[in-house]
Design a protein around this motif. Structure first.
Motif, PDB file in Angstrom:
ATOM      1  N   VAL A  21       0.364  -7.316  -2.661  1.00 29.71           N
ATOM      2  CA  VAL A  21       0.788  -6.053  -3.275  1.00 29.71           C
ATOM      3  C   VAL A  21      -0.140  -4.855  -3.110  1.00 29.71           C
ATOM      4  O   VAL A  21       0.276  -3.744  -3.470  1.00 29.71           O
ATOM      5  CB  VAL A  21       1.070  -6.250  -4.782  1.00 29.71           C
ATOM      6  CG1 VAL A  21       2.203  -7.228  -4.988  1.00 29.71           C
ATOM      7  CG2 VAL A  21      -0.187  -6.729  -5.516  1.00 29.71           C
ATOM      8  N   PRO A  22      -1.354  -4.971  -2.606  1.00 25.28           N
ATOM      9  CA  PRO A  22      -2.149  -3.751  -2.435  1.00 25.28           C
ATOM     10  C   PRO A  22      -1.465  -2.754  -1.496  1.00 25.28           C
ATOM     11  O   PRO A  22      -0.737  -3.145  -0.574  1.00 25.28           O
ATOM     12  CB  PRO A  22      -3.458  -4.263  -1.821  1.00 25.28           C
ATOM     13  CG  PRO A  22      -3.568  -5.659  -2.288  1.00 25.28           C
ATOM     14  CD  PRO A  22      -2.156  -6.171  -2.290  1.00 25.28           C
ATOM     15  N   LEU A  66       6.939  -2.832  -6.946  1.00 23.80           N
ATOM     16  CA  LEU A  66       8.218  -2.362  -6.402  1.00 23.80           C
ATOM     17  C   LEU A  66       8.322  -0.842  -6.426  1.00 23.80           C
ATOM     18  O   LEU A  66       8.859  -0.227  -5.508  1.00 23.80           O
ATOM     19  CB  LEU A  66       9.386  -2.950  -7.206  1.00 23.80           C
ATOM     20  CG  LEU A  66      10.032  -4.236  -6.730  1.00 23.80           C
ATOM     21  CD1 LEU A  66      11.250  -4.537  -7.580  1.00 23.80           C
ATOM     22  CD2 LEU A  66      10.413  -4.164  -5.263  1.00 23.80           C
ATOM     23  N   SER A  67       7.808  -0.216  -7.482  1.00 22.65           N
ATOM     24  CA  SER A  67       7.934   1.238  -7.622  1.00 22.65           C
ATOM     25  C   SER A  67       7.193   1.990  -6.532  1.00 22.65           C
ATOM     26  O   SER A  67       7.468   3.177  -6.288  1.00 22.65           O
ATOM     27  CB  SER A  67       7.413   1.676  -8.994  1.00 22.65           C
ATOM     28  OG  SER A  67       6.036   1.353  -9.129  1.00 22.65           O
ATOM     29  N   HIS A  68       6.269   1.323  -5.841  1.00 23.31           N
ATOM     30  CA  HIS A  68       5.515   1.986  -4.789  1.00 23.31           C
ATOM     31  C   HIS A  68       6.381   2.294  -3.571  1.00 23.31           C
ATOM     32  O   HIS A  68       5.960   3.034  -2.687  1.00 23.31           O
ATOM     33  CB  HIS A  68       4.325   1.122  -4.360  1.00 23.31           C
ATOM     34  CG  HIS A  68       3.343   0.885  -5.470  1.00 23.31           C
ATOM     35  ND1 HIS A  68       2.382  -0.105  -5.431  1.00 23.31           N
ATOM     36  CD2 HIS A  68       3.171   1.504  -6.665  1.00 23.31           C
ATOM     37  CE1 HIS A  68       1.670  -0.083  -6.545  1.00 23.31           C
ATOM     38  NE2 HIS A  68       2.137   0.874  -7.309  1.00 23.31           N
ATOM     39  N   GLY A  69       7.574   1.702  -3.526  1.00 25.71           N
ATOM     40  CA  GLY A  69       8.457   1.938  -2.384  1.00 25.71           C
ATOM     41  C   GLY A  69       8.934   3.362  -2.281  1.00 25.71           C
ATOM     42  O   GLY A  69       9.394   3.811  -1.219  1.00 25.71           O
ATOM     43  N   LEU A  70       8.858   4.111  -3.363  1.00 27.99           N
ATOM     44  CA  LEU A  70       9.275   5.515  -3.338  1.00 27.99           C
ATOM     45  C   LEU A  70       8.161   6.426  -2.854  1.00 27.99           C
ATOM     46  O   LEU A  70       8.338   7.630  -2.739  1.00 27.99           O
ATOM     47  CB  LEU A  70       9.729   5.937  -4.744  1.00 27.99           C
ATOM     48  CG  LEU A  70      10.881   5.097  -5.318  1.00 27.99           C
ATOM     49  CD1 LEU A  70      11.205   5.540  -6.734  1.00 27.99           C
ATOM     50  CD2 LEU A  70      12.117   5.188  -4.438  1.00 27.99           C
ATOM     51  N   GLY A  98       3.838  -0.833   2.106  1.00 23.21           N
ATOM     52  CA  GLY A  98       3.413  -2.229   2.228  1.00 23.21           C
ATOM     53  C   GLY A  98       3.424  -2.949   0.892  1.00 23.21           C
ATOM     54  O   GLY A  98       3.800  -4.115   0.810  1.00 23.21           O
ATOM     55  N   SER A  99       3.017  -2.247  -0.149  1.00 23.74           N
ATOM     56  CA  SER A  99       3.012  -2.826  -1.492  1.00 23.74           C
ATOM     57  C   SER A  99       4.424  -3.208  -1.921  1.00 23.74           C
ATOM     58  O   SER A  99       4.662  -4.299  -2.432  1.00 23.74           O
ATOM     59  CB  SER A  99       2.412  -1.823  -2.480  1.00 23.74           C
ATOM     60  OG  SER A  99       2.368  -2.352  -3.770  1.00 23.74           O
ATOM     61  N   PHE A 103       7.830   2.143  11.379  1.00 25.58           N
ATOM     62  CA  PHE A 103       7.772   0.679  11.483  1.00 25.58           C
ATOM     63  C   PHE A 103       7.799   0.059  10.087  1.00 25.58           C
ATOM     64  O   PHE A 103       8.515  -0.919   9.841  1.00 25.58           O
ATOM     65  CB  PHE A 103       6.498   0.270  12.225  1.00 25.58           C
ATOM     66  CG  PHE A 103       6.366  -1.208  12.434  1.00 25.58           C
ATOM     67  CD1 PHE A 103       7.000  -1.837  13.499  1.00 25.58           C
ATOM     68  CD2 PHE A 103       5.609  -1.992  11.568  1.00 25.58           C
ATOM     69  CE1 PHE A 103       6.883  -3.207  13.698  1.00 25.58           C
ATOM     70  CE2 PHE A 103       5.485  -3.354  11.749  1.00 25.58           C
ATOM     71  CZ  PHE A 103       6.117  -3.970  12.822  1.00 25.58           C
ATOM     72  N   GLY A 104       7.029   0.648   9.165  1.00 24.09           N
ATOM     73  CA  GLY A 104       7.002   0.140   7.798  1.00 24.09           C
ATOM     74  C   GLY A 104       8.349   0.252   7.110  1.00 24.09           C
ATOM     75  O   GLY A 104       8.771  -0.653   6.378  1.00 24.09           O
ATOM     76  N   LEU A 105       9.047   1.356   7.322  1.00 23.51           N
ATOM     77  CA  LEU A 105      10.363   1.547   6.712  1.00 23.51           C
ATOM     78  C   LEU A 105      11.365   0.525   7.233  1.00 23.51           C
ATOM     79  O   LEU A 105      12.188   0.002   6.471  1.00 23.51           O
ATOM     80  CB  LEU A 105      10.861   2.971   6.983  1.00 23.51           C
ATOM     81  CG  LEU A 105      10.103   4.077   6.231  1.00 23.51           C
ATOM     82  CD1 LEU A 105      10.453   5.446   6.811  1.00 23.51           C
ATOM     83  CD2 LEU A 105      10.438   4.041   4.742  1.00 23.51           C
ATOM     84  N   HIS A 106      11.281   0.227   8.528  1.00 27.47           N
ATOM     85  CA  HIS A 106      12.172  -0.810   9.077  1.00 27.47           C
ATOM     86  C   HIS A 106      11.844  -2.178   8.484  1.00 27.47           C
ATOM     87  O   HIS A 106      12.757  -2.962   8.190  1.00 27.47           O
ATOM     88  CB  HIS A 106      12.052  -0.847  10.600  1.00 27.47           C
ATOM     89  CG  HIS A 106      12.788   0.254  11.301  1.00 27.47           C
ATOM     90  ND1 HIS A 106      14.152   0.438  11.164  1.00 27.47           N
ATOM     91  CD2 HIS A 106      12.356   1.233  12.142  1.00 27.47           C
ATOM     92  CE1 HIS A 106      14.531   1.472  11.900  1.00 27.47           C
ATOM     93  NE2 HIS A 106      13.469   1.972  12.488  1.00 27.47           N
ATOM     94  N   ARG A 107      10.576  -2.463   8.279  1.00 25.03           N
ATOM     95  CA  ARG A 107      10.214  -3.744   7.669  1.00 25.03           C
ATOM     96  C   ARG A 107      10.720  -3.820   6.232  1.00 25.03           C
ATOM     97  O   ARG A 107      11.153  -4.879   5.767  1.00 25.03           O
ATOM     98  CB  ARG A 107       8.686  -3.933   7.682  1.00 25.03           C
ATOM     99  CG  ARG A 107       8.064  -4.159   9.041  1.00 25.03           C
ATOM    100  CD  ARG A 107       8.723  -5.269   9.849  1.00 25.03           C
ATOM    101  NE  ARG A 107       8.884  -6.510   9.142  1.00 25.03           N
ATOM    102  CZ  ARG A 107       7.998  -7.514   9.133  1.00 25.03           C
ATOM    103  NH1 ARG A 107       6.892  -7.402   9.835  1.00 25.03           N
ATOM    104  NH2 ARG A 107       8.226  -8.618   8.468  1.00 25.03           N
ATOM    105  N   LEU A 108      10.688  -2.692   5.525  1.00 27.25           N
ATOM    106  CA  LEU A 108      11.211  -2.670   4.161  1.00 27.25           C
ATOM    107  C   LEU A 108      12.714  -2.913   4.149  1.00 27.25           C
ATOM    108  O   LEU A 108      13.230  -3.612   3.274  1.00 27.25           O
ATOM    109  CB  LEU A 108      10.882  -1.329   3.502  1.00 27.25           C
ATOM    110  CG  LEU A 108       9.523  -1.285   2.804  1.00 27.25           C
ATOM    111  CD1 LEU A 108       9.101   0.139   2.539  1.00 27.25           C
ATOM    112  CD2 LEU A 108       9.559  -2.071   1.502  1.00 27.25           C
ATOM    113  N   GLN A 109      13.408  -2.354   5.094  1.00 22.68           N
ATOM    114  CA  GLN A 109      14.848  -2.621   5.173  1.00 22.68           C
ATOM    115  C   GLN A 109      15.100  -4.102   5.463  1.00 22.68           C
ATOM    116  O   GLN A 109      16.034  -4.692   4.912  1.00 22.68           O
ATOM    117  CB  GLN A 109      15.483  -1.733   6.238  1.00 22.68           C
ATOM    118  CG  GLN A 109      15.567  -0.268   5.830  1.00 22.68           C
ATOM    119  CD  GLN A 109      16.342   0.573   6.815  1.00 22.68           C
ATOM    120  OE1 GLN A 109      16.263   0.362   8.034  1.00 22.68           O
ATOM    121  NE2 GLN A 109      17.095   1.542   6.324  1.00 22.68           N
ATOM    122  N   ASP A 110      14.266  -4.682   6.320  1.00 21.50           N
ATOM    123  CA  ASP A 110      14.378  -6.125   6.568  1.00 21.50           C
ATOM    124  C   ASP A 110      14.185  -6.909   5.270  1.00 21.50           C
ATOM    125  O   ASP A 110      14.886  -7.893   5.008  1.00 21.50           O
ATOM    126  CB  ASP A 110      13.317  -6.571   7.579  1.00 21.50           C
ATOM    127  CG  ASP A 110      13.584  -6.048   8.984  1.00 21.50           C
ATOM    128  OD1 ASP A 110      14.730  -5.643   9.254  1.00 21.50           O
ATOM    129  OD2 ASP A 110      12.645  -6.041   9.801  1.00 21.50           O
TER     130      ASP A 110
END
Length: 267
Positions: A105-106, A153-157, A163-164, A209-216
């Motif tokens: 989660v870091p 989870l809130s770090h996604g915004l 990454g967190s 790249f990170g956004l695509h991984r989040l969608q995955d």
């Protein structure tokens, strides 16, 4: 301080064993590291070494955590100690759990935007292994871990917390459909739309790249939920909202359930 106790608490044989294992782990030799990992997984008579191994494996500086390959090696050591039937780790969970969560989660685990995702994946699987081994004995273990994951989870915004959020999504989904239903489904559509908007605006390849991984990770969570019983679970979803947000992304997750209304709405 723990190192000062070693000569007083351990036999010469155990001290020698510890030295050989730690030296092998510190070498840039995959074969030596793999051999040491196997010893941690299967050897008996090493219970007294557990606090010393955990002290050795705990990162001492932030720069240590930024080395993804070393972090992966550390948590594989922890995993193998968990799997070792001759070792009892109940009294050390308060040290082990933060070590694993700190690989999930870091916000930042590497100086590169590309290599830390696999570390978060691997640590999430080890977190689940800890639950599988110790969860029934310690009822509050899972709830405490889930609270930490929900915070992340809130770090996604936040573009600096992708990454967190990813680590939290993967770890929560690993706990199964009930946890996904409670904590991932309520945000999955909002997050998907948010990530899609950012993808359209962002030119930075590392962030994209990170956004695509989040969608995955979002799709993985939905697959866990739908895969647990697609015909029944699909009825819970807001079909109109989810079809509008995800399009045909979820069709494969309905499997072979041909009478699933959610599947039919895309065909």
């Amino acid at each position: 301080a723990v190192w000062n106790l070693m000569p007083r608490l351990l036999s010469e044989d155990l001290q020698l064993y510890f030295t050989r294992i730690t030296l092998a782990l510190e070498r840039n030799d995959p074969q030596a590291q793999d051999a040491a990992l196997l010893r941690l997984k299967y050897d008996s008579g090493i219970q007294e070494l557990v606090p010393f191994f955990l002290s050795f494996l705990t990162p001492q500086k932030n720069i240590d955590m930024a080395d993804v390959e070393r972090s992966r090696l550390r948590i594989r050591c922890v995993h193998n100690l968990i799997l070792n039937q001759h070792v009892h780790l109940e009294l050390h969970l308060q040290q082990i759990l933060p070590m694993v969560l700190n690989c999930i989660v870091p916000r930042k685990l590497s100086f590169s935007p590309y290599d830390h995702w696999v570390l978060r994946d691997e640590a999430s699987r080890i977190l689940l292994a800890i639950w599988n081994v110790f969860g029934e004995k310690y009822a509050g273990l899972k709830s405490g871990v889930i609270r930490e994951l929900i915070k992340a989870l809130s770090h996604g915004l936040d573009s600096h917390g992708l990454g967190s959020c990813y680590g939290a999504l993967v770890a929560l989904s690993g706990f199964g459909p009930k946890v996904v239903d409670a904590h991932v489904l309520p945000v999955v559509a909002q997050f998907w739309v948010n990530f899609q908007v950012k993808l359209e605006l962002c030119q930075d390849n590392g962030i994209r790249f990170g956004l695509h991984r989040l969608q995955d990770a979002l799709l993985y969570g939905l697959s866990v939920f739908l895969g647990s019983g697609a015909a029944k679970q699909a009825e819970i979803l807001d079909k109109e909202q989810f079809s509008e947000v995800f399009g045909d992304q979820l069709v494969p997750f309905c499997g072979n359930v041909t009478n699933c209304e959610y599947f039919e709405c895309f065909v």
